[in-house]
Design a protein around this motif. Structure first.
Motif, PDB file in Angstrom:
ATOM      1  N   VAL A 336       0.834  -1.197   0.000  1.00 43.99           N
ATOM      2  CA  VAL A 336       0.000   0.000   0.000  1.00 43.99           C
ATOM      3  C   VAL A 336       0.874   1.253   0.000  1.00 43.99           C
ATOM      4  CG1 VAL A 336      -1.698   1.334   1.313  1.00 43.99           C
ATOM      5  CG2 VAL A 336      -1.911  -1.150   1.157  1.00 43.99           C
ATOM      6  N   LEU A 337       1.837   1.309   0.903  1.00 43.65           N
ATOM      7  CA  LEU A 337       2.709   2.478   1.007  1.00 43.65           C
ATOM      8  C   LEU A 337       3.575   2.643  -0.240  1.00 43.65           C
ATOM      9  CD1 LEU A 337       3.786   2.135   4.745  1.00 43.65           C
ATOM     10  CD2 LEU A 337       2.043   3.639   3.793  1.00 43.65           C
ATOM     11  N   LEU A 338       4.047   1.529  -0.784  1.00 48.39           N
ATOM     12  CA  LEU A 338       4.859   1.616  -1.993  1.00 48.39           C
ATOM     13  C   LEU A 338       4.036   2.133  -3.171  1.00 48.39           C
ATOM     14  CD1 LEU A 338       6.977  -1.683  -1.815  1.00 48.39           C
ATOM     15  CD2 LEU A 338       7.613   0.622  -1.073  1.00 48.39           C
ATOM     16  N   GLN A 339       2.793   1.683  -3.286  1.00 52.45           N
ATOM     17  CA  GLN A 339       1.934   2.157  -4.372  1.00 52.45           C
ATOM     18  C   GLN A 339       1.579   3.632  -4.218  1.00 52.45           C
ATOM     19  OE1 GLN A 339       1.021   0.724  -7.169  1.00 52.45           O
ATOM     20  NE2 GLN A 339       1.920  -1.281  -6.749  1.00 52.45           N
ATOM     21  N   MET A 340       1.643   4.138  -2.995  1.00 50.90           N
ATOM     22  CA  MET A 340       1.400   5.558  -2.742  1.00 50.90           C
ATOM     23  C   MET A 340       2.631   6.418  -3.053  1.00 50.90           C
ATOM     24  SD  MET A 340      -0.732   5.189   0.824  1.00 50.90           S
ATOM     25  CE  MET A 340      -0.210   6.808   1.398  1.00 50.90           C
ATOM     26  N   GLY A 341       3.746   5.766  -3.391  1.00 47.94           N
ATOM     27  CA  GLY A 341       4.942   6.502  -3.764  1.00 47.94           C
ATOM     28  C   GLY A 341       6.025   6.561  -2.712  1.00 47.94           C
ATOM     29  N   LEU A 342       5.820   5.929  -1.554  1.00 50.09           N
ATOM     30  CA  LEU A 342       6.858   5.922  -0.538  1.00 50.09           C
ATOM     31  C   LEU A 342       7.961   4.946  -0.929  1.00 50.09           C
ATOM     32  CD1 LEU A 342       4.410   7.184   1.059  1.00 50.09           C
ATOM     33  CD2 LEU A 342       5.393   6.124   3.101  1.00 50.09           C
ATOM     34  N   THR A 343       9.178   5.229  -0.480  1.00 55.04           N
ATOM     35  CA  THR A 343      10.276   4.302  -0.696  1.00 55.04           C
ATOM     36  C   THR A 343      10.194   3.198   0.349  1.00 55.04           C
ATOM     37  OG1 THR A 343      11.778   5.466   0.803  1.00 55.04           O
ATOM     38  CG2 THR A 343      11.714   6.206  -1.502  1.00 55.04           C
ATOM     39  N   GLU A 344      10.976   2.148   0.162  1.00 56.54           N
ATOM     40  CA  GLU A 344      10.990   1.072   1.148  1.00 56.54           C
ATOM     41  C   GLU A 344      11.459   1.581   2.506  1.00 56.54           C
ATOM     42  OE1 GLU A 344      12.553  -2.699   0.249  1.00 56.54           O
ATOM     43  OE2 GLU A 344      11.640  -2.835  -1.741  1.00 56.54           O
ATOM     44  N   GLU A 345      12.428   2.490   2.480  1.00 54.60           N
ATOM     45  CA  GLU A 345      12.913   3.054   3.747  1.00 54.60           C
ATOM     46  C   GLU A 345      11.812   3.848   4.435  1.00 54.60           C
ATOM     47  OE1 GLU A 345      16.423   6.004   5.527  1.00 54.60           O
ATOM     48  OE2 GLU A 345      16.255   5.662   3.372  1.00 54.60           O
TER      49      GLU A 345
END
Length: 377
Positions: A336-345
């Motif tokens: 979810v967070l990755l699809q929102m544009g956040l990096t893995e970190e």
């Protein structure tokens, strides 16, 4: 005892639900599918609970099929509908889902590729809301089903269901909504959808019970994905667990009467918590802005701090969740967070909280104090 703020996973059990369930575990334990008196009493209790749930979600009671939870309901809605379409000769072989759906939706959909279906994942914005313009380009005359959740289970973002329905209907597609995280927290009415998945333990009811709304107007009726008896209108075989259903119904009744009150209460507590963090000079970033998220829901990033470490150090005082998931024993960043544009970190720095009906102002203040002692200022 720690302060429980893990409402994204499960909410506390409502006392009213616990009380309603109690006699059905022993004194009134009857199989609701049996013809004797105990069975008929149990059957009546099940139907009363079905009516309570129907009143909460705006459906006819007979449009609700009890399941073991929203995961099973999602499987029936997606796999059952696809299989029914194949059997009925319907020449639509595309299923559109949002990229941030619960894994039970994504996995159910992708399992159908071997049956000839194409699965299309619609992107979301940085606020965790489906990209409507992209969805319009993806839905067409080959689309059988559009499946989008009402409220995201990780970040609490509220999806624009009216626009999604408009796009699907214009293409003649069916609509499924995973409403597990929405009912009991935001207003929800099934009338515009073909299918909707519901969960008890996300709305102060017992674990192990859920439901699938199947509209009487839907032009495709899902086939069962399990086989056995003909219970629950032939869609979900197996003995209906009377105590759990009764608890689900009681929770629905309370949620219907408290929907506005609960929303105000949860929103007030989350705002107080954030203000307390700011007053202690804690650095954090809200992944979802307040207007776009369900009341009481927070997805917070603490730059420079590992979420798992925060949770471990706070575990004996507050119960919160991380923005990652454990798959096959390996911790991976939240899709979810990755699809929102956040990096893995950045995803690894994210925690999620939910202030429920049973949290207090003291809980919000104490939780902020605990986190201020753990994370960098």
């Amino acid at each position: 005892m720690s302060i429980y703020l893990d409402g994204h996973s499960t909410t506390p059990l409502a006392p009213e639900a616990l009380e309603a369930m109690s006699p059905w575990w022993h004194a009134q334990a009857g199989n609701p599918h049996s013809p004797h008196l105990a069975g008929m009493l149990a059957a009546q209790a099940v139907e009363n609970a079905r009516s309570e749930l129907a009143s909460l979600v705006g459906s006819d009671p007979q449009e609700l099929i009890f399941t073991s939870g929203a995961t099973e309901a999602n499987n029936i809605a997606i796999r059952g509908t696809a299989l029914a379409a194949l059997e009925g000769g319907i020449d639509r072989r595309e299923i559109v889902v949002s990229a941030i759906e619960h894994k039970s939706v994504l996995s159910s959909a992708h399992s159908l590729r071997s049956a000839g279906f194409r699965i299309i994942e619609a992107p979301v914005t940085e606020n965790g809301v489906i990209d409507i313009l992209a969805l319009e380009r993806m839905v067409g005359d080959r689309t059988l089903l559009v499946s989008v959740m009402a409220v995201n289970n990780e970040v609490g973002s509220i999806q624009p269901l009216a626009d999604i329905v408009r796009i699907a209907r214009a293409a003649g597609a069916l609509v499924h909504v995973d409403a597990a995280q929405g009912i009991g927290k935001v207003p929800f009415d099934c009338v515009d959808f073909d299918f909707a998945s519901l969960s008890s333990h996300k709305m102060y009811g017992p674990m192990g019970i859920g439901a699938l709304f199947v509209s009487s107007a839907a032009h495709v009726r899902p086939l069962p994905v399990l086989f056995g008896g003909s219970q629950e209108a032939g869609i979900r075989p197996g003995t209906v667990p009377t105590p759990l259903v009764v608890g689900f119904g009681a929770a629905a009744r309370v949620s219907r009467s408290r929907l506005g009150t609960d929303a105000t209460h949860s929103r007030t507590l989350s705002a107080l918590f954030l203000e307390e963090l700011r007053s202690r000079q804690v650095q954090f970033i809200e992944n979802i802005p307040e207007p776009s998220r369900a009341p009481g829901s927070l997805s917070l990033r603490f730059p420079g701090n590992d979420a798992m470490s925060i949770i471990a150090r706070a575990g004996d005082r507050i119960a919160i969740s991380e923005g990652s998931a454990c798959t096959s024993g390996k911790i991976t960043a939240s899709h979810v967070l990755l699809q929102m544009g956040l990096t893995e970190e950045q995803a690894s720095e994210t925690v999620r909280l939910y202030f429920s009906r049973y949290n207090t102002e003291a809980d919000a203040t104490e939780a902020a104090l605990v986190l201020s002692q753990i994370v960098g200022r």
